[in-house]
Design an enzyme around this catalytic site. Structure first.
Site, PDB file in Angstrom:
ATOM      1  N   ARG A 134      33.434  25.649  34.342  1.00 29.93           N
ATOM      2  CA  ARG A 134      33.504  26.171  35.564  1.00 29.93           C
ATOM      3  C   ARG A 134      33.015  25.316  36.765  1.00 29.93           C
ATOM      4  NH1 ARG A 134      29.795  31.328  34.943  1.00 29.93           N
ATOM      5  NH2 ARG A 134      29.679  30.465  32.817  1.00 29.93           N
ATOM      6  N   GLN A 154      28.650  17.140  17.915  1.00 31.82           N
ATOM      7  CA  GLN A 154      29.394  18.575  17.535  1.00 31.82           C
ATOM      8  C   GLN A 154      30.941  18.531  17.955  1.00 31.82           C
ATOM      9  OE1 GLN A 154      28.360  21.978  19.677  1.00 31.82           O
ATOM     10  NE2 GLN A 154      28.956  23.331  18.111  1.00 31.82           N
ATOM     11  N   GLY A 204      22.526  37.227  26.421  1.00 29.48           N
ATOM     12  CA  GLY A 204      22.011  38.220  25.446  1.00 29.48           C
ATOM     13  C   GLY A 204      21.058  38.838  25.579  1.00 29.48           C
ATOM     14  N   GLU A 258      24.522  39.692  22.037  1.00 29.90           N
ATOM     15  CA  GLU A 258      25.312  39.090  22.930  1.00 29.90           C
ATOM     16  C   GLU A 258      26.113  40.014  24.017  1.00 29.90           C
ATOM     17  OE1 GLU A 258      25.139  35.712  23.930  1.00 29.90           O
ATOM     18  OE2 GLU A 258      23.502  35.816  22.354  1.00 29.90           O
ATOM     19  N   LYS A 286      18.012  -7.746  55.463  1.00 28.79           N
ATOM     20  CA  LYS A 286      18.162  -7.926  54.002  1.00 28.79           C
ATOM     21  C   LYS A 286      17.671  -9.119  53.637  1.00 28.79           C
ATOM     22  CE  LYS A 286      20.967  -8.200  50.068  1.00 28.79           C
ATOM     23  NZ  LYS A 286      22.046  -8.829  49.480  1.00 28.79           N
ATOM     24  N   TYR A 315      21.351  -9.385  62.956  1.00 36.72           N
ATOM     25  CA  TYR A 315      21.413  -9.256  61.363  1.00 36.72           C
ATOM     26  C   TYR A 315      20.377 -10.387  60.875  1.00 36.72           C
ATOM     27  CZ  TYR A 315      22.766 -10.158  56.669  1.00 36.72           C
ATOM     28  OH  TYR A 315      22.934 -10.439  55.375  1.00 36.72           O
ATOM     29  N   ASN A 325      24.191 -16.290  56.642  1.00 33.61           N
ATOM     30  CA  ASN A 325      23.512 -16.842  55.570  1.00 33.61           C
ATOM     31  C   ASN A 325      24.540 -17.340  54.402  1.00 33.61           C
ATOM     32  OD1 ASN A 325      24.362 -14.055  55.702  1.00 33.61           O
ATOM     33  ND2 ASN A 325      22.676 -13.573  54.063  1.00 33.61           N
TER      34      ASN A 325
HETATM   35  C1  UD1 Z   1      23.663  31.488  25.395  1.00 31.26           C
HETATM   36  C2  UD1 Z   1      22.986  32.646  24.298  1.00 31.26           C
HETATM   37  C3  UD1 Z   1      22.676  33.757  24.942  1.00 31.26           C
HETATM   38  C4  UD1 Z   1      21.719  33.568  26.293  1.00 31.26           C
HETATM   39  C5  UD1 Z   1      22.504  32.277  27.088  1.00 31.26           C
HETATM   40  C6  UD1 Z   1      21.457  32.032  28.190  1.00 31.26           C
HETATM   41  C7  UD1 Z   1      24.075  32.320  22.240  1.00 31.26           C
HETATM   42  C8  UD1 Z   1      25.063  32.818  21.205  1.00 31.26           C
HETATM   43  N1  UD1 Z   1      23.925  32.924  23.178  1.00 31.26           N
HETATM   44  O1  UD1 Z   1      25.036  32.264  25.782  1.00 31.26           O
HETATM   45  O2  UD1 Z   1      22.013  35.000  24.370  1.00 31.26           O
HETATM   46  O3  UD1 Z   1      21.528  34.547  26.977  1.00 31.26           O
HETATM   47  O4  UD1 Z   1      22.875  31.108  26.428  1.00 31.26           O
HETATM   48  O5  UD1 Z   1      22.195  31.271  29.089  1.00 31.26           O
HETATM   49  O6  UD1 Z   1      23.408  31.360  21.845  1.00 31.26           O
HETATM   50  N2  UD1 Z   1      26.667  24.695  23.480  1.00 31.26           N
HETATM   51  C9  UD1 Z   1      26.769  23.749  22.470  1.00 31.26           C
HETATM   52  N3  UD1 Z   1      27.858  23.752  21.612  1.00 31.26           N
HETATM   53  C10 UD1 Z   1      28.393  24.883  21.584  1.00 31.26           C
HETATM   54  C11 UD1 Z   1      28.254  26.144  22.434  1.00 31.26           C
HETATM   55  C12 UD1 Z   1      27.394  25.656  23.374  1.00 31.26           C
HETATM   56  O7  UD1 Z   1      26.151  22.671  22.457  1.00 31.26           O
HETATM   57  O8  UD1 Z   1      29.218  25.095  20.522  1.00 31.26           O
HETATM   58  C13 UD1 Z   1      25.442  24.402  24.738  1.00 31.26           C
HETATM   59  C14 UD1 Z   1      25.918  24.488  25.984  1.00 31.26           C
HETATM   60  O9  UD1 Z   1      26.288  23.269  26.067  1.00 31.26           O
HETATM   61  C15 UD1 Z   1      24.671  25.291  26.482  1.00 31.26           C
HETATM   62  C16 UD1 Z   1      24.110  25.772  25.655  1.00 31.26           C
HETATM   63  O10 UD1 Z   1      24.646  25.481  24.248  1.00 31.26           O
HETATM   64  O11 UD1 Z   1      24.073  24.059  26.803  1.00 31.26           O
HETATM   65  C17 UD1 Z   1      24.360  27.573  25.565  1.00 31.26           C
HETATM   66  O12 UD1 Z   1      25.797  27.625  25.599  1.00 31.26           O
HETATM   67  P1  UD1 Z   1      26.555  28.671  26.401  1.00 31.26           P
HETATM   68  O13 UD1 Z   1      27.942  28.572  26.146  1.00 31.26           O
HETATM   69  O14 UD1 Z   1      26.290  28.442  27.718  1.00 31.26           O
HETATM   70  O15 UD1 Z   1      25.976  30.072  25.810  1.00 31.26           O
HETATM   71  P2  UD1 Z   1      26.072  31.511  26.452  1.00 31.26           P
HETATM   72  O16 UD1 Z   1      27.195  32.151  26.139  1.00 31.26           O
HETATM   73  O17 UD1 Z   1      25.561  31.287  27.849  1.00 31.26           O
END
Ligand code: UD1
Ligand code: MG
Length: 457
Positions: free
Chosen positions: A15, A71, A135, A151, A352, A367, A387
């Site tokens: 987004r 990851q 969540g 969630e 400068k 300058y 300069n």
């Molecule tokens: C997550 C939580 C939710 C919470 C919310 C708060 C889970 C399943 N849910 O949901 O309960 O209310 O955050 O903002 O954890 N990320 C990774 N690898 C992945 C997926 C995500 O590194 O495969 C990282 C994202 O970059 C981010 C964070 O984990 O920094 C949260 O991921 P996001 O997809 O925003 O989780 P939410 O669906 O918002």
């Protein structure tokens, strides 16, 4: 007890609609991930691990002092922690933070770690007016104990009425965490491995699960799009502005003040509207900054006045403005500008890599680059130091009490002795001895009764 700090930053940030990975977007001049790392700085961690994925090369290149676990692909927050398991050290506590939740405070992170103490699962939760997307914290109706996180997409209509949401941050016992994430499945609405499923596992094992509530919402707000980024920026700026005002700085309007770095200050500092401060700026006692200035990496001594629309950028070299100096309006100070006490730099003057001694003045359209300027020098309108010869830079040395007339070119390397005078319009290429008058321009020719040409018919 060993402490691991894990920051999840592999998500895409769709987004944001940007080519820059989400966690590298800037809030108050620092990346989102940089804010999280700064909050953790004071925590004595045995391992600091950032989980990267989308834009991993960029994120890793921009981040120092941590190790990385990649990851690929990103199959959810639980999957992210699965990847990090081999890198976790010891049997103590693992703190899990989000790279896109920048304003988490050190005290809150500490509270999570202390409550965990290597044996309890501690969740940072928050009461939200609109918990959509979060969540939900499911609590035991009898004793209020945490039972699970559900969630949003998996929640029943009744569960969606719960306003206590999970912030995405937790502290877990490291050994148990490894075990739990190993047992996760992706049998849910999003087909992802949810880290949040470990809560029910901990409850089933009879481990203590605690929910700590964040004191203010800003700490747990994530950035998902440019609108949220701008909202957090304003909230952060408002907080900084308030701290400065409580410390005695007079801001004409805290809503029109931006600090992207550190501002140290003395007493009775006044800052008019729409000023932006970046990097490390220090303002001595009684410094007044006019409206619409951009000021970066500079030390400004007591009593100096920076008039409206001035641009100062010391960059890495820094810059300094002496006591009681007057700068601007419309002045530009660049790296290595070292201005002594009571120096005057007026409109459309650029300085400068130059040192100006006490009381030197360049008031209009000039300058000064790679120059050493003595005390009380008057540097005329439109004069410049040439300069740069197209390949190398050369210095100009101007002694004390020199008067440089208007529209002069001082071709460096050159030196002008104390008390010398340079006639207006001169191009000076040879050394000028102390006390001399140097004039280097075509002699004036006047033709009496000159008739101007007229247009041919
Ligand atoms: C997550 C939580 C939710 C919470 C919310 C708060 C889970 C399943 N849910 O949901 O309960 O209310 O955050 O903002 O954890 N990320 C990774 N690898 C992945 C997926 C995500 O590194 O495969 C990282 C994202 O970059 C981010 C964070 O984990 O920094 C949260 O991921 P996001 O997809 O925003 O989780 P939410 O669906 O918002
Ligand atoms: Mg999120």
């Amino acid at each position: 007890m060993a402490l691991n700090i894990v920051i999840m930053a592999a998500g895409k940030g769709t987004r944001m609609k940007s080519a820059t990975p989400k966690v590298l977007h800037k809030l108050a001049g620092r990346s989102l991930l940089g804010h999280v790392l700064k909050s953790c700085e004071a925590l004595a961690a045995d391992a600091r691990i950032v989980i990267t994925g989308h834009g991993a090369d960029q994120v890793e290149a921009a981040t120092q002092g941590v190790s990385f676990v990649r990851q690929m692909p990103q199959l959810g927050t639980g999957h992210a922690i699965q990847q990090v398991v081999p890198a976790l050290v010891g049997e103590g506590t693992t703190l899990i933070l989000n790279g896109d939740v920048p304003l988490i405070e050190t005290t809150t992170a500490k509270a999570l770690i202390e409550a965990c103490a290597g044996h309890a699962l501690v969740l940072l939760t928050v009461d939200l007016a609109d918990p959509t997307g979060y969540g939900r914290i499911i609590r035991d109706p009898d004793d209020g104990g945490v039972l699970a996180i559900v969630e949003h997409k998996d929640a029943t209509p009744e569960q969606r009425l719960i306003h206590e949401g999970y912030s995405g941050m937790m502290a877990a016992p490291t050994g148990a965490l490894k075990r739990w994430v190993g047992a996760l499945t992706n049998n849910n609405a999003q087909g992802e491995y949810y880290l949040t499923d470990i809560v029910a596992m901990a409850v089933a094992e009879g481990l203590p699960v605690l929910g700590i509530k964040a004191h203010n919402e800003i700490e747990v707000l994530g950035v998902n799009d440019p609108v949220q980024l701008s909202q957090l920026e304003r909230a952060f700026q408002a907080r900084q502005a308030e701290q400065l005002m409580r410390a005695g700085v007079r801001l004409a309007d805290p809503a029109r003040f931006d600090l992207r770095g550190t501002l140290t200050h003395g007493q009775d500092v006044e800052i008019d509207v729409n000023c932006v401060f970046e990097g490390d700026v220090s303002l001595g006692d009684g410094v007044r900054v006019g409206a619409h200035c951009v000021i970066r990496n500079v030390k400004i001594a007591a009593g100096a006045r920076i008039h409206e629309f001035t641009h100062i950028d010391g960059e890495a070299a820094g810059a300094s403005v002496g006591e009681g100096a007057l700068i601007g309006p419309f002045a530009r100070l660049r790296p290595g500008a070292q201005l002594g006490a009571e120096v005057h730099i007026g409109n459309f003057v650029e300085v400068k890599n130059s040192t100006l001694a006490k009381g030197a003045k360049a008031n209009h359209l000039a300058y000064l680059g790679d120059a050493t300027v003595g005390e009380r020098v008057n540097y005329g309108a439109g004069s410049i130091t040439a300069n740069y010869d197209g390949a190398n830079k050369h210095r100009t040395t101007i002694g004390d009490d020199v008067h440089v007339g208007s529209n002069c070119v001082l071709v460096a390397p050159i030196s002008i002795g104390n008390g010398a005078t340079i006639g207006g319009g001169s191009t000076i290429t040879k050394e000028v001895a102390p006390g001399d008058l140097a004039v280097a321009r075509g002699k004036q020719v006047s033709i009496a009764g000159w008739t101007r040409p007229t247009k041919k018919r």
